[in-house]
Design a protein around this motif. Structure first.
Motif, short mmCIF file in Angstrom:
data_model
loop_
_atom_site.label_atom_id
_atom_site.label_comp_id
_atom_site.label_asym_id
_atom_site.label_seq_id
_atom_site.Cartn_x
_atom_site.Cartn_y
_atom_site.Cartn_z
N ALA A 177 2.55 1.75 -3.32
CA ALA A 177 1.61 2.15 -4.36
C ALA A 177 1.21 3.62 -4.23
O ALA A 177 0.82 4.26 -5.22
N MET A 178 1.31 4.17 -3.03
CA MET A 178 1.01 5.60 -2.84
C MET A 178 2.13 6.47 -3.45
O MET A 178 1.90 7.60 -3.84
N SER B 196 -7.30 -4.65 -1.90
CA SER B 196 -8.51 -4.80 -1.07
C SER B 196 -8.85 -6.28 -0.90
O SER B 196 -9.14 -6.74 0.20
N ARG C 219 0.85 -1.20 0.00
CA ARG C 219 0.00 0.00 0.00
C ARG C 219 0.88 1.25 0.00
O ARG C 219 0.70 2.18 -0.81
N GLN D 54 -7.48 1.62 -10.32
CA GLN D 54 -8.46 0.84 -9.57
C GLN D 54 -8.04 -0.63 -9.44
O GLN D 54 -8.30 -1.27 -8.42
N GLN E 237 -5.85 -0.95 -6.47
CA GLN E 237 -6.66 -0.82 -5.25
C GLN E 237 -7.45 -2.10 -4.98
O GLN E 237 -7.52 -2.59 -3.86
N HIS E 238 -8.04 -2.66 -6.04
CA HIS E 238 -8.87 -3.85 -5.86
C HIS E 238 -8.05 -5.06 -5.45
O HIS E 238 -8.44 -5.82 -4.57
N GLY F 21 -1.17 3.60 -7.04
CA GLY F 21 -2.29 3.31 -6.14
C GLY F 21 -3.58 3.98 -6.56
O GLY F 21 -4.64 3.75 -5.97
N GLN F 22 -3.49 4.84 -7.59
CA GLN F 22 -4.72 5.47 -8.08
C GLN F 22 -5.41 4.58 -9.12
O GLN F 22 -6.57 4.80 -9.44
#
Ligand SMILES: Cc1cc2nc3c(=O)[nH]c(=O)nc-3n(C[C@H](O)[C@H](O)[C@H](O)COP(=O)(O)OP(=O)(O)OC[C@H]3O[C@@H](n4cnc5c(N)ncnc54)[C@H](O)[C@@H]3O)c2cc1C
Length: 386
Positions: free
Chosen positions: A267-268, A288, A264, A281, A284-285, A278-279
């Motif tokens: 990715a930021m 998650s 995480r 999707q 992010q998925h 990290g933007q």
């Protein structure tokens, strides 16, 4: 640290916070990685854990421990899995050894062997597996102990023994009778006894904790080295297995969470196409989904530990927790490597360590298929498949 979904009591949170603080102070991530690359045990962290009373968790204070039970052990192991994997594996072995000694030791054996372990003055190894098989250990076991007057003489070879080169004491399973499962006994063997040779095996992971082959050649130990009842060593081991399974599961959860957290953060920061990765999707998925898997597994581990502390049966739930944690953690490390891409190969970064170290608890102490076998038999009611 990512918010955790499970609720802990105030004391449990304090334990977790104190442990995290101590690790961050003594062995921040850079040092953990340096020691891992140098294949070196973290003696400073071991001393800090002893200082905090971590070595005594699971053993009542009146027996020289720090109190707490299965829940406190899994909390400790999750933190260590996340921050210092090799030490987490060391603690799984340590908790197993202290439990075995407490459950089977005489008062004299506890004073001689358990007390110094709880103070962090000594280290123990648990020596069960042999080269011809760990899962079907009853068929594989060739190590034997025979009587010689009041003494025992032990001969045989063990394989994949954690810590055997650096431990003070070995808990060794050996055949003492012909019955398949009621013919094994447990012995406490000094690691430097004549005839004991531990040889480090070069391994691809858990670099901060030695893995060894162990030769026992006419090793003479006194009669009081027998731990528990003669020929009852296997049931004595079985009695500790649910605990070990939960503890291994907790380390896996820690590794999986650690992988999600560092990924995480990466990715930021990392950019592609003028934005942080990290933007996207899909990134992010992926994270998650990995996070859901590891948080679900953690809820199961905690519930299994709570049941264990309440004296309830945990064989099915601890197998479910172990299977789910190992699977989720492997997935988290895999997603992490995917998102780190080239940087995932940098051995100064922890993601590659998570990716390597996570393999251990897919097959140990119970492999994933055997966990499913157990669930099929004891929960679904199928006939035994092996
Ligand atoms: C780093 C490390 C540290 C270790 N530390 C210790 C230690 O401190 N003490 C100790 O005693 N041992 C230790 N071990 C050994 C570990 O417990 C064994 O590796 C484990 O029990 C599996 O045994 P095995 O490797 O012989 O696999 P095997 O028994 O050969 O099994 C191989 C595979 O066969 C399949 N399989 C086997 N039986 C079945 C079945 N009935 N149904 C379906 N599939 C099946 C599974 O996929 C399994 O993974 C360690 C191992 C490693 C790598």
């Amino acid at each position: 640290m990512l918010p955790q979904m499970a609720t802990l009591t105030e004391e449990q949170q304090m334990l977790r916070d104190a442990l995290e603080g101590a690790i961050d102070r003594v062995s921040p991530v850079g040092r953990v990685q340096e020691l891992d690359n140098a294949k070196t045990f973290d003696t400073a962290l071991h001393a800090a854990l002893a200082e905090l009373g971590i070595m005594g968790i699971g053993i009542p204070e009146e027996q020289g421990g720090s109190g707490g039970g299965a829940v406190e052990q899994v909390i400790v192991l999750e933190v260590l899995g996340r921050k210092a994997t090799s030490m987490a594996v060391f603690m799984v072995v340590h908790f197993m050894a202290t439990r075995i000694l407490r459950e089977n030791g005489t008062p004299e054996q506890m004073a001689a062997h358990l007390a110094p372990l709880l103070r962090g003055e000594t280290k123990a190894s648990f020596c069960l597996t042999e080269a011809s098989g760990g899962t079907d250990i009853l068929s594989a076991m060739k190590t034997r102990a025979r009587r010689d007057g009041d003494d025992w003489i032990i001969n045989g070879n063990k394989m994949w023994i954690s810590g055997a080169s650096t431990s003070d004491m070995l808990i060794v399973l050996a055949r003492t009778g012909e019955h398949r499962s009621r013919g094994l006994s447990m012995f406490v063997v000094p690691a430097r006894a004549e005839g004991v040779t531990a040889t480090e095996v070069a391994t691809m992971a858990i670099n901060g904790y030695d893995t060894n082959s162990l030769a026992l050649d006419e090793v003479r130990v006194p009669g009081d080295a027998l731990l528990g009842q003669l020929d009852n060593g296997f049931p004595q081991v079985i009695a500790t297995l649910n605990g070990e399974r939960m503890n291994a599961a907790a380390v896996a959860v820690g590794i999986g969470r650690g992988a999600v957290e560092v990924t995480r953060d990466y990715a930021m920061e990392r950019t592609a196409f003028d934005r942080p990765i990290g933007q996207f999707q899909s990134v992010q998925h992926q994270l998650s989904i990995a996070g859901i898997g590891i948080e679900s597994a953690w809820l199961m581990v905690l519930e299994a530990a709570r049941k264990d502390d309440a004296g309830e049966a945990t064989d099915v739930l601890s197998s479910m927790a172990k299977w789910s944690s190992a699977r989720a953690a492997v997935h988290c490390a895999d997603v992490g490597m995917e998102i780190f891409a080239g940087a995932g190969f940098d051995s100064d970064l922890p993601i590659q360590r998570y990716y390597r170290d996570v393999r251990l608890y897919s097959f140990a102490p119970l492999n994933q298929n055997m966990a499913l076998n157990m669930i099929a038999e004891r929960w679904l009611g199928f006939p035994r498949s092996f």
